[in-house]
Design an enzyme around this catalytic site. Structure first.
Site, short mmCIF file in Angstrom:
data_model
loop_
_atom_site.label_atom_id
_atom_site.label_comp_id
_atom_site.label_asym_id
_atom_site.label_seq_id
_atom_site.Cartn_x
_atom_site.Cartn_y
_atom_site.Cartn_z
CB CYS A 1 -11.34 -51.15 10.59
SG CYS A 1 -9.75 -51.35 9.85
CE LYS B 1 -3.95 -61.62 5.54
NZ LYS B 1 -3.45 -60.47 4.77
#
Length: 634
Positions: A332, A462
């Site tokens: 990321c 998530k």
């Protein structure tokens, strides 16, 4: 009186102080007898917990995850009690419930042998037959020190919990008392079928510098028939073990020179690259662009992303030109830098960027397990940058993509929504907005999901996708993580319709998760017998004698030209031996050729699926297998 909201939003009134067990009994003796624990306002608790105010209540049976955990946690205590009876010098560590049973770490004893398992089980059955009440009590630190005198591991935990300000509680059944938060069953009598499965060594608190303990694994079920079915599944799992099949099929190797760093062999690379080709195909169709970011980046980047503070213990670091660097454990932060290479407008969004990045994470040696838990793996990452108004639609798109991929392999799955952990970045409002966005997307799709409190990533909530394989085991693979934090930390921007700068929202997501781990799951799911499109070797030519080798090679060349993965077994071995070898190596098609096949221009097809066998012309077989490959038939 208090108002209790039950299943299907039915509201009933009870006297204050009523416990879930009494409510279950009022609803029916069947439910009462099956009850393992309760969930009050979303929190799991004992059936004896007094209810003092209005609340929601779920009665949990063995069919519920938290019900199973209460069942297996109680069984762990029963096993510890049995070991205490047989080995009074035993010192007890921790004994948590797992997804299919429990373990307990025991010190002061020699490793148990399989013969001693029977002794432990026999003693457990006596405790079960006694139907001992399991009772909870809160204690002071001083009481705990007295209760657990001589139990060094329990005393260490006791002091640690007290220092954190936690409420201290114990559970007692007969002559055994354990430091525990619960929940547990009401008594030991419900554990109708128990089994000790195995032992292993484990360091206390996972620290190699601490004591080595004996870890004892077990499982239990309400019925003997359920235990028998579970043990049959475990036997089947042994046959499907990806480490065993990976070696037999020549897919990958695990070597002492690189613990946790798997070596992919030629057949394994064919399998891996076929999966990657499929990944690229579906992502191209879904509007993703592919990038590649460096494997090593400097410390300032990891400080900016938060990984240096929150994840450093799992990172491999080095020094280059007097500057600290880290091998990336995640893709990321590199994805953030890719976004910043050029300015963006609202017209560019959503921007979907994928990467097949090799990441490295330090795992303890004791946790390594074939391809399932490794120290380096290829993560099929993607980052989606979007406006807040696009969140729901993008989440829906990712869920549909994941569903498309898992359906191809025949996986069923369930979804968990994991919420804010204690160790997190960012404001509570951002977390609430992100969590609500995930819930809204799931509700619009009409997909059921479970809430997994406090298990989100440190930067956002998530959705986790748990696959169910061919023998009923679950594996966590896909994930969708909504992130308001990294765009803020990296000062990502886009120009909105109003001509002003705005902060994008980002989604991290994977489908396979780790490609290496997904391959391990596929090996076990298919027991090494992959669908034709995925099989590293799709066809094996077997000439009956030396006179037929040239014809076999000619047919193989024609198939190879068509893109079919084919080999020729022209060794001087008996036919039966060569056929048996091909069967053991799970080759989908064997083409046996002799004098008649040469004369007729045919092949004798032996297939894993009998209906696809028989004698065919080369053209007929080629058309059949190409259609099977193109359709990705299972």
């Amino acid at each position: 009186m208090i108002r209790v909201t039950l299943k299907d939003n039915v509201v009933k009134e009870f006297e204050a102080g009523v416990c879930p067990a009494d409510i279950a009994k009022s609803l029916g003796m069947g439910l009462y007898k099956a009850a393992c624990a309760a969930r009050v306002d979303g929190e799991a608790c004992d059936l004896r917990t007094p209810l003092e105010k209005d609340c929601s209540l779920e009665i949990l049976t063995f069919e519920d995850k938290d019900g199973k955990h209460a069942f297996w946690h109680t069984a762990a205590h029963v096993m510890a009690q049995a070991i205490q009876h047989l080995w009074p010098q035993a010192k007890f560590g921790i004994g948590p419930a797992l997804d299919d049973g429990w373990y307990y770490d025991i010190g002061g004893v020699e490793p148990f042998t399989p013969e001693q398992f029977a002794d432990i089980e026999a003693e457990m059955k006596k405790i079960v037959k006694a139907d001992l009440p399991v009772e909870k009590r809160f204690i002071t630190l001083e009481e705990g020190r007295e209760l657990f005198a001589g139990q060094d591991y329990k005393l260490e935990l006791l002091e640690e919990y007290a220092e954190k300000g936690w409420q201290l509680s114990i559970y007692t059944q007969g002559d055994f008392t354990d430091l525990c938060a619960g929940p547990h069953l009401m008594s030991t009598g419900a554990l109708k079928a128990v089994k000790i499965l195995s032992t292993a060594s484990a360091y206390w608190r996972g620290d190699a510098s601490r004591d080595s303990l004996c870890r004892v694994y077990g499982t239990a079920f309400p019925k003997a028939s359920e235990l028998e079915a579970h043990l049959a599944m475990l036997e089947e799992a042994k046959k499907r073990d990806h480490r065993k099949l990976g070696k037999e099929l020549g897919l990958f190797a695990l070597m002492e020179e690189g613990p946790g760093f798997p070596f992919f062999l030629p057949k394994g690379m064919l399998l891996k690259n076929t999966l990657i080709d499929y990944w690229r195909e579906v992502h191209h169709k879904a509007g993703y662009q592919e990038v590649s970011t460096p494997m090593i980046l400097n410390r300032s980047l990891w400080e900016r992303s938060g990984h240096w503070d929150h994840y450093k213990q799992n990172m491999y670091t080095t020094v280059i030109d007097d500057t600290d660097f880290a091998i990336k454990p995640m893709n990321c932060p590199g994805g953030m830098l890719v976004y910043k290479t050029q300015p963006h407008s609202y017209r560019d969004l959503p921007l979907r960027v994928g990467e097949l990045g090799l990441v490295h994470r330090h795992e303890l040696s004791g946790a390594l397990h074939g391809l399932m838990r490794v120290r380096c793996f290829t993560q099929d990452d993607a980052h989606i940058f979007m406006m807040p108004s696009q969140i729901k639609d993008e989440i829906i798109g990712v869920v549909r993509l994941i569903d498309q991929v898992y359906s191809l392999f025949g996986f069923e799955y369930h979804i968990e929504l994991s919420t804010m952990p204690e160790d997190h970045m960012g404001a509570l409002e951002d977390w609430e907005m992100a969590t609500d966005a995930l819930k809204a997307a799931m509700d619009e799709l009409g997909r059921p999901y479970e809430i997994n409190e406090g298990d989100g990533a440190f930067y956002g909530p998530k959705l986790d996708f748990h696959l169910v394989d061919a023998i009923g085991r679950t594996w966590q693979c896909g994930t969708i993580q909504l992130d308001f934090q990294l765009p803020e930390r990296f000062e990502l921007e886009y120009i909105g319709e109003d001509g002003q700068k705005h902060r994008p929202v980002m989604v991290h997501r994977v489908v396979f998760g780790s490609i290496e781990r997904f391959i391990g799951i596929l090996i076990e799911h298919f027991a090494g017998a992959f669908p034709v499109w995925l099989a590293p070797e799709q066809v094996r030519m077997i000439p009956i004698s030396e006179a037929h080798r040239e014809y076999a090679r000619k047919v193989a060349a024609e198939l190879d030209e068509a893109g079919i993965r084919v080999t020729v077994d022209d060794r001087n071995e008996k036919m039966g031996y060569k056929i048996r070898q091909a069967q053991l190596e799970k080759v989908p098609y064997m083409l046996v050729v002799g004098a008649k096949e040469m004369e007729d221009g045919t092949v004798s097809v032996r297939a894993r699926k009998e209906e696809k066998g028989g004698t065919k012309t080369v053209a007929e077989f080629k058309a059949q297998i190409l259609e099977e490959i193109a359709s990705r038939e299972r």
